[in-house]
Design a protein around this motif. Structure first.
Motif, PDB file in Angstrom:
ATOM      1  N   ASN A 250     105.305  43.745  60.149  1.00  0.00           N
ATOM      2  CA  ASN A 250     106.308  42.825  61.180  1.00  0.00           C
ATOM      3  C   ASN A 250     107.255  42.418  62.179  1.00  0.00           C
ATOM      4  N   GLY A 251     107.713  43.513  61.933  1.00  0.00           N
ATOM      5  CA  GLY A 251     108.876  43.371  63.184  1.00  0.00           C
ATOM      6  C   GLY A 251     108.491  43.410  63.796  1.00  0.00           C
ATOM      7  N   LEU A 252     107.266  44.567  65.067  1.00  0.00           N
ATOM      8  CA  LEU A 252     106.575  44.440  65.645  1.00  0.00           C
ATOM      9  C   LEU A 252     105.340  43.115  65.697  1.00  0.00           C
ATOM     10  N   ARG A 253     105.161  43.031  65.472  1.00  0.00           N
ATOM     11  CA  ARG A 253     103.925  41.516  65.788  1.00  0.00           C
ATOM     12  C   ARG A 253     105.405  40.614  66.355  1.00  0.00           C
ATOM     13  N   ALA A 254     106.348  40.499  65.668  1.00  0.00           N
ATOM     14  CA  ALA A 254     107.094  39.493  66.009  1.00  0.00           C
ATOM     15  C   ALA A 254     107.786  39.888  66.968  1.00  0.00           C
ATOM     16  N   GLY A 255     107.726  40.788  67.206  1.00  0.00           N
ATOM     17  CA  GLY A 255     108.415  40.866  68.849  1.00  0.00           C
ATOM     18  C   GLY A 255     107.321  41.130  70.417  1.00  0.00           C
ATOM     19  N   GLY A 256     105.682  41.170  69.927  1.00  0.00           N
ATOM     20  CA  GLY A 256     105.005  40.604  70.630  1.00  0.00           C
ATOM     21  C   GLY A 256     103.721  42.498  70.935  1.00  0.00           C
ATOM     22  N   VAL A 257     104.083  43.209  69.919  1.00  0.00           N
ATOM     23  CA  VAL A 257     103.409  45.185  70.037  1.00  0.00           C
ATOM     24  C   VAL A 257     102.250  44.588  69.054  1.00  0.00           C
ATOM     25  N   ILE A 258     101.098  45.063  69.083  1.00  0.00           N
ATOM     26  CA  ILE A 258     100.207  45.385  67.923  1.00  0.00           C
ATOM     27  C   ILE A 258     100.477  46.702  67.095  1.00  0.00           C
ATOM     28  N   PRO A 259     101.059  46.381  65.383  1.00  0.00           N
ATOM     29  CA  PRO A 259     101.267  48.428  65.274  1.00  0.00           C
ATOM     30  C   PRO A 259     100.034  48.663  64.248  1.00  0.00           C
ATOM     31  N   VAL A 260     100.184  50.191  64.628  1.00  0.00           N
ATOM     32  CA  VAL A 260      98.821  50.648  63.919  1.00  0.00           C
ATOM     33  C   VAL A 260      99.560  51.576  62.661  1.00  0.00           C
ATOM     34  N   VAL A 261      99.562  51.173  61.631  1.00  0.00           N
ATOM     35  CA  VAL A 261      99.784  51.582  60.420  1.00  0.00           C
ATOM     36  C   VAL A 261      98.947  53.637  60.223  1.00  0.00           C
ATOM     37  N   LYS A 262      99.219  54.296  60.104  1.00  0.00           N
ATOM     38  CA  LYS A 262      99.066  55.432  59.761  1.00  0.00           C
ATOM     39  C   LYS A 262      99.712  56.278  58.408  1.00  0.00           C
ATOM     40  N   HIS A 263      99.356  57.225  58.083  1.00  0.00           N
ATOM     41  CA  HIS A 263      97.812  57.998  58.522  1.00  0.00           C
ATOM     42  C   HIS A 263      97.013  57.437  57.140  1.00  0.00           C
ATOM     43  N   PHE A 264      96.106  56.800  57.132  1.00  0.00           N
ATOM     44  CA  PHE A 264      95.377  56.646  56.207  1.00  0.00           C
ATOM     45  C   PHE A 264      94.705  57.866  55.810  1.00  0.00           C
ATOM     46  N   PRO A 265      94.425  58.260  54.492  1.00  0.00           N
ATOM     47  CA  PRO A 265      94.595  58.021  53.211  1.00  0.00           C
ATOM     48  C   PRO A 265      96.322  58.283  52.580  1.00  0.00           C
ATOM     49  N   GLY A 266      96.718  58.975  53.915  1.00  0.00           N
ATOM     50  CA  GLY A 266      98.635  58.802  53.819  1.00  0.00           C
ATOM     51  C   GLY A 266      98.739  60.811  53.623  1.00  0.00           C
ATOM     52  N   LEU A 267      99.387  60.703  54.132  1.00  0.00           N
ATOM     53  CA  LEU A 267      99.903  62.751  54.658  1.00  0.00           C
ATOM     54  C   LEU A 267     100.804  62.949  52.990  1.00  0.00           C
ATOM     55  N   GLY A 268     101.627  62.148  52.951  1.00  0.00           N
ATOM     56  CA  GLY A 268     102.197  62.160  51.978  1.00  0.00           C
ATOM     57  C   GLY A 268     101.817  64.132  51.034  1.00  0.00           C
ATOM     58  N   GLY A 269     102.723  65.177  51.133  1.00  0.00           N
ATOM     59  CA  GLY A 269     101.962  66.182  50.205  1.00  0.00           C
ATOM     60  C   GLY A 269     101.293  67.462  50.587  1.00  0.00           C
ATOM     61  N   SER A 270     101.007  66.581  52.123  1.00  0.00           N
ATOM     62  CA  SER A 270     100.196  67.572  53.041  1.00  0.00           C
ATOM     63  C   SER A 270     100.307  69.169  52.077  1.00  0.00           C
ATOM     64  N   THR A 271      99.196  69.669  53.288  1.00  0.00           N
ATOM     65  CA  THR A 271      99.275  70.982  52.556  1.00  0.00           C
ATOM     66  C   THR A 271      99.594  71.898  53.546  1.00  0.00           C
ATOM     67  N   TYR A 272      98.865  70.758  55.101  1.00  0.00           N
ATOM     68  CA  TYR A 272      99.696  71.598  56.187  1.00  0.00           C
ATOM     69  C   TYR A 272      99.741  70.326  56.958  1.00  0.00           C
ATOM     70  N   ASN A 273     100.247  70.759  58.876  1.00  0.00           N
ATOM     71  CA  ASN A 273     100.262  69.750  59.893  1.00  0.00           C
ATOM     72  C   ASN A 273      98.995  69.485  60.264  1.00  0.00           C
ATOM     73  N   SER A 274      98.037  68.909  60.035  1.00  0.00           N
ATOM     74  CA  SER A 274      96.440  68.958  61.083  1.00  0.00           C
ATOM     75  C   SER A 274      96.759  69.693  62.780  1.00  0.00           C
ATOM     76  N   ASP A 275      97.504  69.504  62.592  1.00  0.00           N
ATOM     77  CA  ASP A 275      98.210  69.185  64.554  1.00  0.00           C
ATOM     78  C   ASP A 275      98.449  71.134  64.596  1.00  0.00           C
ATOM     79  N   PHE A 276      98.325  71.344  63.528  1.00  0.00           N
ATOM     80  CA  PHE A 276      98.295  73.057  63.805  1.00  0.00           C
ATOM     81  C   PHE A 276      97.588  74.232  63.398  1.00  0.00           C
ATOM     82  N   GLY A 277      96.818  73.377  62.173  1.00  0.00           N
ATOM     83  CA  GLY A 277      96.239  73.649  61.771  1.00  0.00           C
ATOM     84  C   GLY A 277      94.763  72.777  60.269  1.00  0.00           C
ATOM     85  N   PRO A 278      94.013  73.763  59.685  1.00  0.00           N
ATOM     86  CA  PRO A 278      93.453  72.716  59.068  1.00  0.00           C
ATOM     87  C   PRO A 278      94.505  72.576  57.285  1.00  0.00           C
TER      88      PRO A 278
END
Length: 424
Positions: A250-278
């Motif tokens: 809502n802070g972004l929207r109030a300032g005139g910027v479109i927010p992009v909520v991420k990272h569906f469905p949630g990266l918490g507890g992931s086994t690794y960072n997908s930028d660097f591998g599976p």
């Protein structure tokens, strides 16, 4: 879109005012047309598939059409079938132009003119990379936007999350890591501070922020190869993340910027960072209880855009979520009822290539799965990569592997998130 000169001409040529009832009828008809225009979305459409592969072991067999299609017109609007809509206008565009609208082109924030040819060809957005924006970024972006065909505007996006993930803090001010915000600021304080930054982003002609991160991850560490979140997450508490995420959005929207909520469905507890591998998320059954509620809260609060991760979700198939019709069309757009813009995480991620997809093939699969806009990383071959992606998409439509209706649907979402009305 409505420049002063256009408004003056419109007044000068306006028809005589109609009687009250006629004016009201015309307004209702126009409202119905606009409503119809906005009812577009994640539907994967129907596509004639063949064994032609977009990745090892990946069939291009058509997915079942989701029961909750964002592109289905409400029965009450059938009387306005002949009215102008974005979809009817886009139906007249070439496949190549539609394909370009679904691509966000990466560019250095210190050299945005490098994307001029891609923007001139109809790219739907540009993604700014860098860590220190030039003082005249706004004027440079204004010049870049002048090259958009039809002057339909441009999505100019960046990663302004706070902490160590900030691209233009020298211009717009700095925010702390989300973990700090979640622990020390109230939702009202988060919204207030984000609005200040967003207003300066908008003044610099940046109209989309790939934030907030609403992954639930309480690990007290900096993001790394093995952990994509850490301090990027507001908290390890689902409720805290839900409230903080909505406040940031809502802070972004109030300032005139479109927010992009991420990272569906949630990266918490992931086994690794997908930028660097599976990488794999927590099991879907766990995410539904822990990771999904912040996205549900954001959708209920009117989230205009959501980014889908490149992680495999145990229980939702074997492809990365960004390439999964189950994750996007069935869950996000179907069961959760999301109607906005679906954006992929970077298809240059090692997790994507490890799944057997080139960036162009991944772009096609993402669109087939229900995504509307594809992202990839800045490199030395941006121009050729953009062209290859657009060619792959157009060839997929021609070959029957991606339905034209799905491509029109995706392009419609890119326009809708900026409230572009092709009929006005």
């Amino acid at each position: 879109m409505n420049h002063p000169s256009y408004r003056d001409r419109r007044r000068a040529t306006a028809p005589p005012r109609l009687p009250g009832r006629a004016r009201n009828a015309r307004r209702l008809s126009a409202a119905a047309a606009v409503a119809a225009m906005l009812l577009v979305g994640c539907d994967t459409g129907t596509s004639k598939a063949s064994p032609h592969s977009s990745g090892p072991g990946v069939s291009l067999a058509p997915s079942a059409t989701p029961s909750h299609s964002r592109s289905t017109f409400a029965p009450a609007l059938t009387t306005a079938a002949t009215a102008c809509t974005n979809s009817s206008k886009l139906a007249g565009w070439s496949n190549r132009r539609l394909a370009m609208l679904t691509i966000a082109v990466p560019v250095s924030e210190t050299s945005v003119s490098d994307a001029t040819s891609e923007v001139s060809a109809g790219a739907g957005g540009v993604l700014l990379f860098g860590s220190k924006a030039p003082s005249d970024l706004g004027s440079r972006l204004t010049t870049l936007k002048s090259h958009v065909p039809g002057h339909l505007g441009l999505l100019v996006m960046t990663d302004e999350e706070g902490g160590g993930i900030q691209r233009m803090a020298n211009l717009v001010g700095s925010l702390p890591w989300p973990a700090y915000m979640g622990a020390h600021w109230t939702p009202a304080q988060i919204q207030q501070n984000v609005t200040k930054v967003a207003k300066k982003m908008a003044a610099a002609q940046v109209n989309m922020d790939l934030a907030p991160v609403v992954d639930v991850d309480g690990r007290n560490v900096a993001p790394s190869h093995t952990n994509p979140d850490g301090w990027r997450s507001f908290s390890g508490n689902t409720s805290v993340v839900s409230k903080a995420g909505v406040a940031y959005m809502n802070g972004l929207r109030a300032g005139g910027v479109i927010p992009v909520v991420k990272h569906f469905p949630g990266l918490g507890g992931s086994t690794y960072n997908s930028d660097f591998g599976p990488a794999r998320t927590l099991p879907w059954s766990t995410l539904q209880k822990v990771g999904i509620p912040p996205f549900t809260a954001a959708i209920k609060a009117g989230a205009p855009a959501i980014m889908v991760s490149n992680n495999i979700v145990p229980g939702l198939g074997t492809n990365p979520a960004s390439l999964s019709p189950t994750a996007i069309s069935s869950e996000l757009c179907g069961k959760m009822g999301f109607k906005g813009l679906v954006v992929t995480d970077s298809l240059s991620a090692k997790a994507i290539s490890a799944a057997g997809f080139s960036v162009p093939a991944a772009a096609v699969q993402a669109l087939r799965s229900g995504a509307d806009m594809v992202l990839f990383d800045l490199g030395s071959n941006v121009s050729s990569q953009t062209s290859s992606i657009a060619t792959a998409i157009t060839n997929a439509v021609t070959g029957g592997h991606l339905s034209r209706s799905r491509l029109i649907d995706a392009a419609g979402h890119v326009l809708a998130v900026r409230h572009v009305n092709l009929c006005s």
